[in-house]
Design a protein around this motif. Structure first.
Motif, PDB file in Angstrom:
ATOM      1  N   GLN A 162      -6.615 -13.267  -0.523  1.00 35.18           N
ATOM      2  CA  GLN A 162      -5.783 -13.006  -1.700  1.00 35.18           C
ATOM      3  C   GLN A 162      -5.944 -11.575  -2.204  1.00 35.18           C
ATOM      4  OE1 GLN A 162      -6.576 -16.064  -4.595  1.00 35.18           O
ATOM      5  NE2 GLN A 162      -5.369 -17.587  -3.515  1.00 35.18           N
ATOM      6  N   ARG A 163      -7.143 -11.023  -2.050  1.00 36.40           N
ATOM      7  CA  ARG A 163      -7.373  -9.641  -2.480  1.00 36.40           C
ATOM      8  C   ARG A 163      -6.550  -8.666  -1.636  1.00 36.40           C
ATOM      9  NH1 ARG A 163     -11.789  -6.116  -1.160  1.00 36.40           N
ATOM     10  NH2 ARG A 163     -12.787  -7.840  -0.062  1.00 36.40           N
ATOM     11  N   HIS A 164      -6.482  -8.898  -0.362  1.00 30.22           N
ATOM     12  CA  HIS A 164      -5.739  -8.013   0.535  1.00 30.22           C
ATOM     13  C   HIS A 164      -4.225  -8.222   0.394  1.00 30.22           C
ATOM     14  CE1 HIS A 164      -9.714  -7.336   1.913  1.00 30.22           C
ATOM     15  NE2 HIS A 164      -9.812  -8.510   2.524  1.00 30.22           N
ATOM     16  N   ARG A 165      -3.840  -9.452   0.128  1.00 31.90           N
ATOM     17  CA  ARG A 165      -2.433  -9.742  -0.134  1.00 31.90           C
ATOM     18  C   ARG A 165      -1.971  -9.019  -1.398  1.00 31.90           C
ATOM     19  NH1 ARG A 165       0.065 -15.600  -1.795  1.00 31.90           N
ATOM     20  NH2 ARG A 165       2.215 -15.237  -1.089  1.00 31.90           N
ATOM     21  N   ALA A 166      -2.826  -8.990  -2.410  1.00 33.33           N
ATOM     22  CA  ALA A 166      -2.503  -8.297  -3.660  1.00 33.33           C
ATOM     23  C   ALA A 166      -2.381  -6.788  -3.432  1.00 33.33           C
ATOM     24  CB  ALA A 166      -3.564  -8.589  -4.715  1.00 33.33           C
ATOM     25  N   TRP A 167      -3.222  -6.245  -2.542  1.00 28.74           N
ATOM     26  CA  TRP A 167      -3.155  -4.805  -2.256  1.00 28.74           C
ATOM     27  C   TRP A 167      -1.783  -4.441  -1.700  1.00 28.74           C
ATOM     28  CZ3 TRP A 167      -1.937  -1.202   1.264  1.00 28.74           C
ATOM     29  CH2 TRP A 167      -2.421   0.093   1.078  1.00 28.74           C
ATOM     30  N   LEU A 168      -1.283  -5.270  -0.796  1.00 30.85           N
ATOM     31  CA  LEU A 168       0.030  -5.006  -0.212  1.00 30.85           C
ATOM     32  C   LEU A 168       1.133  -5.078  -1.256  1.00 30.85           C
ATOM     33  CD1 LEU A 168       0.318  -6.690   3.296  1.00 30.85           C
ATOM     34  CD2 LEU A 168       0.524  -4.265   2.726  1.00 30.85           C
ATOM     35  N   ARG A 169       1.031  -6.040  -2.135  1.00 34.00           N
ATOM     36  CA  ARG A 169       2.044  -6.166  -3.182  1.00 34.00           C
ATOM     37  C   ARG A 169       2.059  -4.955  -4.094  1.00 34.00           C
ATOM     38  NH1 ARG A 169       1.535 -12.508  -5.180  1.00 34.00           N
ATOM     39  NH2 ARG A 169       2.697 -13.426  -3.432  1.00 34.00           N
ATOM     40  N   GLN A 170       0.892  -4.406  -4.365  1.00 31.55           N
ATOM     41  CA  GLN A 170       0.784  -3.275  -5.279  1.00 31.55           C
ATOM     42  C   GLN A 170       1.077  -1.937  -4.609  1.00 31.55           C
ATOM     43  OE1 GLN A 170      -3.173  -3.613  -6.912  1.00 31.55           O
ATOM     44  NE2 GLN A 170      -2.774  -5.618  -7.839  1.00 31.55           N
ATOM     45  N   ASN A 171       0.790  -1.827  -3.314  1.00 37.42           N
ATOM     46  CA  ASN A 171       0.866  -0.527  -2.637  1.00 37.42           C
ATOM     47  C   ASN A 171       1.845  -0.472  -1.472  1.00 37.42           C
ATOM     48  OD1 ASN A 171      -1.616   0.924  -3.972  1.00 37.42           O
ATOM     49  ND2 ASN A 171      -2.362  -1.101  -3.355  1.00 37.42           N
ATOM     50  N   GLY A 172       2.463  -1.600  -1.151  1.00 39.33           N
ATOM     51  CA  GLY A 172       3.343  -1.629   0.005  1.00 39.33           C
ATOM     52  C   GLY A 172       4.492  -0.649  -0.071  1.00 39.33           C
ATOM     53  N   ALA A 173       5.068  -0.492  -1.258  1.00 35.82           N
ATOM     54  CA  ALA A 173       6.193   0.431  -1.407  1.00 35.82           C
ATOM     55  C   ALA A 173       5.770   1.866  -1.097  1.00 35.82           C
ATOM     56  CB  ALA A 173       6.766   0.342  -2.820  1.00 35.82           C
ATOM     57  N   HIS A 174       4.523   2.200  -1.407  1.00 34.92           N
ATOM     58  CA  HIS A 174       4.031   3.555  -1.118  1.00 34.92           C
ATOM     59  C   HIS A 174       3.988   3.807   0.387  1.00 34.92           C
ATOM     60  CE1 HIS A 174       1.803   7.271  -1.709  1.00 34.92           C
ATOM     61  NE2 HIS A 174       0.944   6.873  -0.780  1.00 34.92           N
ATOM     62  N   LEU A 175       3.607   2.810   1.155  1.00 34.48           N
ATOM     63  CA  LEU A 175       3.553   2.967   2.617  1.00 34.48           C
ATOM     64  C   LEU A 175       4.949   3.212   3.172  1.00 34.48           C
ATOM     65  CD1 LEU A 175       1.023   0.192   3.686  1.00 34.48           C
ATOM     66  CD2 LEU A 175       0.578   2.504   2.841  1.00 34.48           C
ATOM     67  N   HIS A 176       5.950   2.610   2.535  1.00 38.31           N
ATOM     68  CA  HIS A 176       7.334   2.823   2.982  1.00 38.31           C
ATOM     69  C   HIS A 176       7.911   4.130   2.463  1.00 38.31           C
ATOM     70  CE1 HIS A 176       8.228  -0.897   5.082  1.00 38.31           C
ATOM     71  NE2 HIS A 176       7.603  -1.573   4.140  1.00 38.31           N
ATOM     72  N   GLY A 177       7.173   4.829   1.621  1.00 38.14           N
ATOM     73  CA  GLY A 177       7.687   6.061   1.033  1.00 38.14           C
ATOM     74  C   GLY A 177       7.636   7.264   1.957  1.00 38.14           C
ATOM     75  N   TYR A 178       6.844   7.181   3.035  1.00 42.31           N
ATOM     76  CA  TYR A 178       6.725   8.316   3.952  1.00 42.31           C
ATOM     77  C   TYR A 178       7.993   8.447   4.794  1.00 42.31           C
ATOM     78  CZ  TYR A 178       1.777   8.501   2.730  1.00 42.31           C
ATOM     79  OH  TYR A 178       0.600   8.608   2.052  1.00 42.31           O
ATOM     80  N   ARG A 179       8.536   9.648   4.849  1.00 39.79           N
ATOM     81  CA  ARG A 179       9.752   9.913   5.635  1.00 39.79           C
ATOM     82  C   ARG A 179       9.367  10.544   6.968  1.00 39.79           C
ATOM     83  NH1 ARG A 179      11.897  12.784   1.099  1.00 39.79           N
ATOM     84  NH2 ARG A 179      12.083  14.587   2.468  1.00 39.79           N
TER      85      ARG A 179
END
Length: 242
Positions: free
Chosen positions: A224-241
């Motif tokens: 659950q801790r790692h799942r929460a990390w993705l929810r909070q930071n996943g958009a940042h990983l998609h931000g790289y062009r």
């Protein structure tokens, strides 16, 4: 851009947000659309206005104009796009790496917290080179993790593929084929491992039932801790062009 079905057409309109740079809006007209709807991607800020096939364009543009204030606020919440250029930083296994240029190198190499990228003739770098490096590292990590978790469950993985998916980090088919987003290599290793465990558990349960989550917990008690990390930071990983 993938070819659209015959019953769907797209065009682009530009909306002036009162002095700001005009925003490109994709007008998607489809026979399957029953009502007009406006959507802003939380990953890259792409604005899409879906409209019924018979709706006049003037009506659609009028609706769009009425939504200026909503659109402005929605775009403010979209993570800033991050260019992959010399001097910028990129996440690798949860650690920021500075991108540097090496005019003599033929391959990308990692030294400490610096990622050295071969230079192009004009002295710049090609972001696709960085993406290729990340994909290679992602494949190694995900193949190892997925097979390891599957073995613990007494299952076998039929195949593993990597994509740059926008709506999910992984998937599993009924015949045991796993798919992962290669951008997971930018997350901390335990987060990547969680997604591998998540999909491996689907080899036993093709749903998200209590039994399924119990299976995930058996593989990774603190998932659950790692799942929460993705929810909070996943958009940042998609931000790289790239």
């Amino acid at each position: 851009m993938p070819r659209l079905p015959e019953k769907t057409t797209e065009s682009t309109a530009f909306l002036d947000l009162d002095g700001a740079r005009p925003v490109a809006v994709v007008l998607r007209r489809s026979a399957q659309t029953r009502r007009i709807s406006l959507r802003v991607s939380g990953l890259d800020g792409r604005v899409t206005l879906s409209i019924p096939k018979s709706l006049p364009k003037a009506t659609a543009l009028g609706f769009l104009s009425e939504k200026k204030e909503w659109l402005r606020k929605a775009l403010e919440g979209v993570p800033q796009q991050i260019p992959v250029i010399i001097g910028s930083t990129i996440l690798f296994q949860g650690t920021p790496l500075q991108i540097a240029c090496d005019g003599e190198a033929r391959r990308i190499r990692l030294e400490g917290q610096t990622l050295f990228v071969p230079a192009d003739p004009d002295g710049t770098i090609t972001p696709a080179r960085v993406a290729a490096f990340l994909k290679d590292q992602a494949r190694r990590a995900l193949v190892s993790a997925a097979h390891s978790y599957a073995a613990r469950l007494g299952k076998q993985v039929a195949a593993i593929s990597l994509r740059d998916t926008r709506s999910r980090w992984g998937s599993c088919t009924a015949d045991g084929r796993l798919m992962f987003s290669w951008r997971l290599i930018m997350a901390p290793p335990p987060v990547l491992d969680y997604v591998a465990a998540h999909e491996a558990a689907h080899l036993c349960h093709m749903d998200h039932s209590r039994a399924y989550w119990a299976c995930v917990s058996g593989l990774m008690p603190d998932y659950q801790r790692h799942r929460a990390w993705l929810r909070q930071n996943g958009a940042h990983l998609h931000g790289y062009r790239f």
